[in-house]
Write a protein that holds these residues in place. Structure first.
Motif, PDB file in Angstrom:
ATOM      1  N   ALA A 191       0.828  -1.209   0.000  1.00 49.44           N
ATOM      2  CA  ALA A 191       0.000   0.000   0.000  1.00 49.44           C
ATOM      3  C   ALA A 191       0.862   1.259   0.000  1.00 49.44           C
ATOM      4  CB  ALA A 191      -0.924  -0.007   1.216  1.00 49.44           C
ATOM      5  N   VAL A 192       1.861   1.288   0.868  1.00 47.52           N
ATOM      6  CA  VAL A 192       2.745   2.454   0.970  1.00 47.52           C
ATOM      7  C   VAL A 192       3.559   2.630  -0.299  1.00 47.52           C
ATOM      8  CG1 VAL A 192       4.731   3.405   2.205  1.00 47.52           C
ATOM      9  CG2 VAL A 192       2.863   2.363   3.488  1.00 47.52           C
ATOM     10  N   GLN A 193       4.058   1.515  -0.828  1.00 44.50           N
ATOM     11  CA  GLN A 193       4.822   1.578  -2.076  1.00 44.50           C
ATOM     12  C   GLN A 193       3.940   2.067  -3.207  1.00 44.50           C
ATOM     13  OE1 GLN A 193       7.854   1.305  -1.778  1.00 44.50           O
ATOM     14  NE2 GLN A 193       8.877   0.594  -3.615  1.00 44.50           N
ATOM     15  N   GLY A 194       2.658   1.690  -3.167  1.00 42.20           N
ATOM     16  CA  GLY A 194       1.730   2.165  -4.172  1.00 42.20           C
ATOM     17  C   GLY A 194       1.553   3.670  -4.118  1.00 42.20           C
ATOM     18  N   VAL A 195       1.489   4.219  -2.903  1.00 40.01           N
ATOM     19  CA  VAL A 195       1.373   5.678  -2.746  1.00 40.01           C
ATOM     20  C   VAL A 195       2.586   6.369  -3.363  1.00 40.01           C
ATOM     21  CG1 VAL A 195       1.274   7.576  -1.079  1.00 40.01           C
ATOM     22  CG2 VAL A 195      -0.054   5.489  -0.673  1.00 40.01           C
ATOM     23  N   PHE A 196       3.774   5.812  -3.120  1.00 34.22           N
ATOM     24  CA  PHE A 196       4.997   6.367  -3.708  1.00 34.22           C
ATOM     25  C   PHE A 196       4.945   6.311  -5.233  1.00 34.22           C
ATOM     26  CE2 PHE A 196       9.081   4.864  -5.551  1.00 34.22           C
ATOM     27  CZ  PHE A 196       9.731   6.097  -5.594  1.00 34.22           C
ATOM     28  N   VAL A 197       4.591   5.154  -5.771  1.00 37.55           N
ATOM     29  CA  VAL A 197       4.531   4.980  -7.226  1.00 37.55           C
ATOM     30  C   VAL A 197       3.494   5.925  -7.842  1.00 37.55           C
ATOM     31  CG1 VAL A 197       3.871   3.375  -9.063  1.00 37.55           C
ATOM     32  CG2 VAL A 197       5.390   2.617  -7.234  1.00 37.55           C
ATOM     33  N   GLY A 198       2.331   6.018  -7.193  1.00 35.53           N
ATOM     34  CA  GLY A 198       1.294   6.905  -7.708  1.00 35.53           C
ATOM     35  C   GLY A 198       1.714   8.361  -7.689  1.00 35.53           C
ATOM     36  N   GLY A 199       2.414   8.763  -6.615  1.00 37.39           N
ATOM     37  CA  GLY A 199       2.852  10.150  -6.495  1.00 37.39           C
ATOM     38  C   GLY A 199       3.858  10.543  -7.563  1.00 37.39           C
ATOM     39  N   ILE A 200       4.904   9.716  -7.735  1.00 37.73           N
ATOM     40  CA  ILE A 200       5.914  10.074  -8.735  1.00 37.73           C
ATOM     41  C   ILE A 200       5.352   9.929 -10.150  1.00 37.73           C
ATOM     42  CG2 ILE A 200       7.839   9.451  -7.224  1.00 37.73           C
ATOM     43  CD1 ILE A 200       8.204   6.937  -8.989  1.00 37.73           C
ATOM     44  N   ALA A 226       6.960 -14.526  -1.243  1.00 37.95           N
ATOM     45  CA  ALA A 226       7.155 -14.527  -2.689  1.00 37.95           C
ATOM     46  C   ALA A 226       6.460 -13.329  -3.326  1.00 37.95           C
ATOM     47  CB  ALA A 226       6.619 -15.834  -3.282  1.00 37.95           C
ATOM     48  N   ALA A 227       5.245 -13.034  -2.858  1.00 34.52           N
ATOM     49  CA  ALA A 227       4.506 -11.883  -3.377  1.00 34.52           C
ATOM     50  C   ALA A 227       5.262 -10.589  -3.092  1.00 34.52           C
ATOM     51  CB  ALA A 227       3.115 -11.833  -2.738  1.00 34.52           C
ATOM     52  N   PHE A 228       5.849 -10.510  -1.905  1.00 31.03           N
ATOM     53  CA  PHE A 228       6.639  -9.338  -1.529  1.00 31.03           C
ATOM     54  C   PHE A 228       7.843  -9.180  -2.462  1.00 31.03           C
ATOM     55  CE2 PHE A 228      10.375  -8.006   1.127  1.00 31.03           C
ATOM     56  CZ  PHE A 228      10.074  -6.654   1.159  1.00 31.03           C
ATOM     57  N   GLY A 229       8.560 -10.264  -2.706  1.00 29.63           N
ATOM     58  CA  GLY A 229       9.735 -10.202  -3.560  1.00 29.63           C
ATOM     59  C   GLY A 229       9.401  -9.772  -4.978  1.00 29.63           C
ATOM     60  N   ILE A 230       8.335 -10.332  -5.540  1.00 30.64           N
ATOM     61  CA  ILE A 230       7.923  -9.960  -6.897  1.00 30.64           C
ATOM     62  C   ILE A 230       7.507  -8.493  -6.943  1.00 30.64           C
ATOM     63  CG2 ILE A 230       6.173 -10.330  -8.673  1.00 30.64           C
ATOM     64  CD1 ILE A 230       8.189 -12.511  -8.678  1.00 30.64           C
ATOM     65  N   THR A 231       6.800  -8.035  -5.914  1.00 29.57           N
ATOM     66  CA  THR A 231       6.368  -6.637  -5.865  1.00 29.57           C
ATOM     67  C   THR A 231       7.560  -5.695  -5.858  1.00 29.57           C
ATOM     68  OG1 THR A 231       4.372  -7.254  -4.624  1.00 29.57           O
ATOM     69  CG2 THR A 231       5.021  -4.934  -4.566  1.00 29.57           C
ATOM     70  N   VAL A 232       8.563  -6.007  -5.054  1.00 28.45           N
ATOM     71  CA  VAL A 232       9.771  -5.179  -4.985  1.00 28.45           C
ATOM     72  C   VAL A 232      10.428  -5.071  -6.357  1.00 28.45           C
ATOM     73  CG1 VAL A 232      12.124  -5.054  -4.077  1.00 28.45           C
ATOM     74  CG2 VAL A 232      10.234  -5.624  -2.549  1.00 28.45           C
ATOM     75  N   THR A 233      10.594  -6.201  -7.038  1.00 31.21           N
ATOM     76  CA  THR A 233      11.285  -6.213  -8.327  1.00 31.21           C
ATOM     77  C   THR A 233      10.493  -5.473  -9.397  1.00 31.21           C
ATOM     78  OG1 THR A 233      12.284  -8.351  -7.784  1.00 31.21           O
ATOM     79  CG2 THR A 233      12.337  -7.677 -10.081  1.00 31.21           C
ATOM     80  N   VAL A 234       9.179  -5.691  -9.450  1.00 29.61           N
ATOM     81  CA  VAL A 234       8.361  -5.058 -10.494  1.00 29.61           C
ATOM     82  C   VAL A 234       8.292  -3.546 -10.293  1.00 29.61           C
ATOM     83  CG1 VAL A 234       6.043  -4.901 -11.475  1.00 29.61           C
ATOM     84  CG2 VAL A 234       7.031  -7.142 -10.971  1.00 29.61           C
ATOM     85  N   VAL A 235       8.179  -3.103  -9.045  1.00 29.34           N
ATOM     86  CA  VAL A 235       8.160  -1.654  -8.781  1.00 29.34           C
ATOM     87  C   VAL A 235       9.494  -1.034  -9.191  1.00 29.34           C
ATOM     88  CG1 VAL A 235       8.143   0.100  -6.959  1.00 29.34           C
ATOM     89  CG2 VAL A 235       6.417  -1.700  -6.973  1.00 29.34           C
ATOM     90  N   TRP A 236      10.583  -1.711  -8.853  1.00 27.95           N
ATOM     91  CA  TRP A 236      11.912  -1.234  -9.255  1.00 27.95           C
ATOM     92  C   TRP A 236      12.002  -1.127 -10.779  1.00 27.95           C
ATOM     93  CZ3 TRP A 236      16.621  -4.927  -9.731  1.00 27.95           C
ATOM     94  CH2 TRP A 236      17.760  -4.197 -10.058  1.00 27.95           C
ATOM     95  N   LEU A 237      11.527  -2.141 -11.476  1.00 24.11           N
ATOM     96  CA  LEU A 237      11.545  -2.148 -12.940  1.00 24.11           C
ATOM     97  C   LEU A 237      10.721  -0.991 -13.496  1.00 24.11           C
ATOM     98  CD1 LEU A 237      12.262  -3.576 -15.620  1.00 24.11           C
ATOM     99  CD2 LEU A 237      10.216  -4.987 -15.286  1.00 24.11           C
ATOM    100  N   TYR A 238       9.533  -0.762 -12.934  1.00 21.16           N
ATOM    101  CA  TYR A 238       8.654   0.308 -13.406  1.00 21.16           C
ATOM    102  C   TYR A 238       9.307   1.677 -13.247  1.00 21.16           C
ATOM    103  CZ  TYR A 238       4.925   3.780 -13.296  1.00 21.16           C
ATOM    104  OH  TYR A 238       4.175   4.904 -13.516  1.00 21.16           O
ATOM    105  N   VAL A 239       9.897   1.912 -12.082  1.00 20.95           N
ATOM    106  CA  VAL A 239      10.532   3.211 -11.822  1.00 20.95           C
ATOM    107  C   VAL A 239      11.681   3.455 -12.792  1.00 20.95           C
ATOM    108  CG1 VAL A 239      11.869   4.546 -10.142  1.00 20.95           C
ATOM    109  CG2 VAL A 239       9.838   3.290  -9.400  1.00 20.95           C
ATOM    110  N   GLU A 240      12.469   2.418 -13.075  1.00 15.58           N
ATOM    111  CA  GLU A 240      13.590   2.570 -14.003  1.00 15.58           C
ATOM    112  C   GLU A 240      13.103   2.842 -15.423  1.00 15.58           C
ATOM    113  OE1 GLU A 240      16.642   2.952 -13.288  1.00 15.58           O
ATOM    114  OE2 GLU A 240      16.388   2.505 -11.153  1.00 15.58           O
ATOM    115  N   ILE A 241      12.058   2.154 -15.845  1.00 16.19           N
ATOM    116  CA  ILE A 241      11.507   2.395 -17.185  1.00 16.19           C
ATOM    117  C   ILE A 241      10.928   3.800 -17.274  1.00 16.19           C
ATOM    118  CG2 ILE A 241       9.670   1.732 -18.783  1.00 16.19           C
ATOM    119  CD1 ILE A 241      10.133  -1.162 -18.011  1.00 16.19           C
TER     120      ILE A 241
END
Length: 261
Positions: free
Chosen positions: A104-113, A236-251
């Motif tokens: 949820a918190v990571q989503g707020v960060f992603v949505g904001g940027i 596992a869900a946590f690990g995938i979430t971390v990687t996908v968010v990282w990938l999205y921010v870099e793209i």
């Protein structure tokens, strides 16, 4: 196979090879029993892990909507997300509540940027989202058909690369905070033979993120085949979430650099 994603590497259940130890008689007796599903035995399964991952991303999307509406929450959410990530990484047993809170918190960060970037470059978020989905989809497809596989040597290289990029990011952030550079992307805006450093780094980091996804898939496979407890589906869900968010921010950052500051 060591995993460069600490969400997995800290958990022994994702890093143990499967070694059958039952005798012939025990195997014969087990063969005669009615089949039980992983959920009935309290063990990880692919379906359950997929469901937990989808729930995590659902929570992340809800958080992203909040961040989109209130972009000022992006920086506080980034700090809170970093703290929660460390807590989840070093916690001995996965916690569904903490992992969903992180999402949820990571989503707020992603949505904001995302809102901030989309204000500066209209349509960039849509491009980044589809780019991320495309990369994840192709990586998963190539992993499932056996084209992409992790090796010890590549894993060591990836780990060194990730730590190197982390060090660069911290130095770059410090320079930006203290006014050593007035560029939006700091050192990433400097050009090498006419190409922004951020673009070169971005391509390398996307490749690292792809390899990290492969390692994540390998870890999930190891957990399921090794009979890990069902609760580790959340890890596992946590690990995938971390990687996908990282990938999205870099793209997102690559697209911004391509479109100009």
């Amino acid at each position: 196979m060591a995993n460069s994603n600490p969400a997995f590497s800290r958990s022994a259940v994702f890093n143990q090879p499967v070694r059958p130890t039952a005798s012939v008689a025990e195997l014969d007796e087990l063969y005669g029993r009615p089949a039980a599903t992983p959920s009935e035995t309290g063990r990880m399964s692919y379906n359950d892990t997929i469901m937990k991952t989808l729930i995590s991303f659902g929570v992340l999307v809800i958080g992203a909507l909040v961040g989109w509406v209130i972009p000022a929450l992006a920086i506080p959410a980034a700090i809170a997300g970093f703290v929660l990530a460390l807590v989840n990484i070093f916690k001995k047993s996965p916690s569904r509540g903490l992992i969903l809170t992180f999402a949820a918190v990571q989503g707020v960060f992603v949505g904001g940027i995302s809102f901030i970037f989309n204000t500066m470059w209209d349509g960039i978020v849509t491009q980044a989202v589809f780019g991320t989905l495309g990369v994840v989809g192709v990586t998963l497809f190539l992993f499932l058909n056996g084209t992409l596989r992790a090796t010890p040597r590549l894993t060591r290289i990836a780990i060194v690369g990730m730590f190197g990029y982390l060090a660069f990011s911290l130095v770059n952030f410090g320079l930006m905070m203290f006014g050593a550079t007035d560029s939006m992307f700091g050192l990433r805006s400097y050009e090498i033979f006419g190409i922004p450093l951020g673009l070169i780094l971005g391509v390398v980091i996307v490749l690292l993120a792809v390899y990290s996804l492969v390692l994540d898939f390998e870890s999930i496979k190891s957990g399921v085949e090794g009979g890990a407890p069902e609760i580790y589906g959340w890890q596992a869900a946590f690990g995938i979430t971390v990687t996908v968010v990282w990938l999205y921010v870099e793209i997102l950052r690559i697209l911004a650099i391509l479109r100009g500051e």
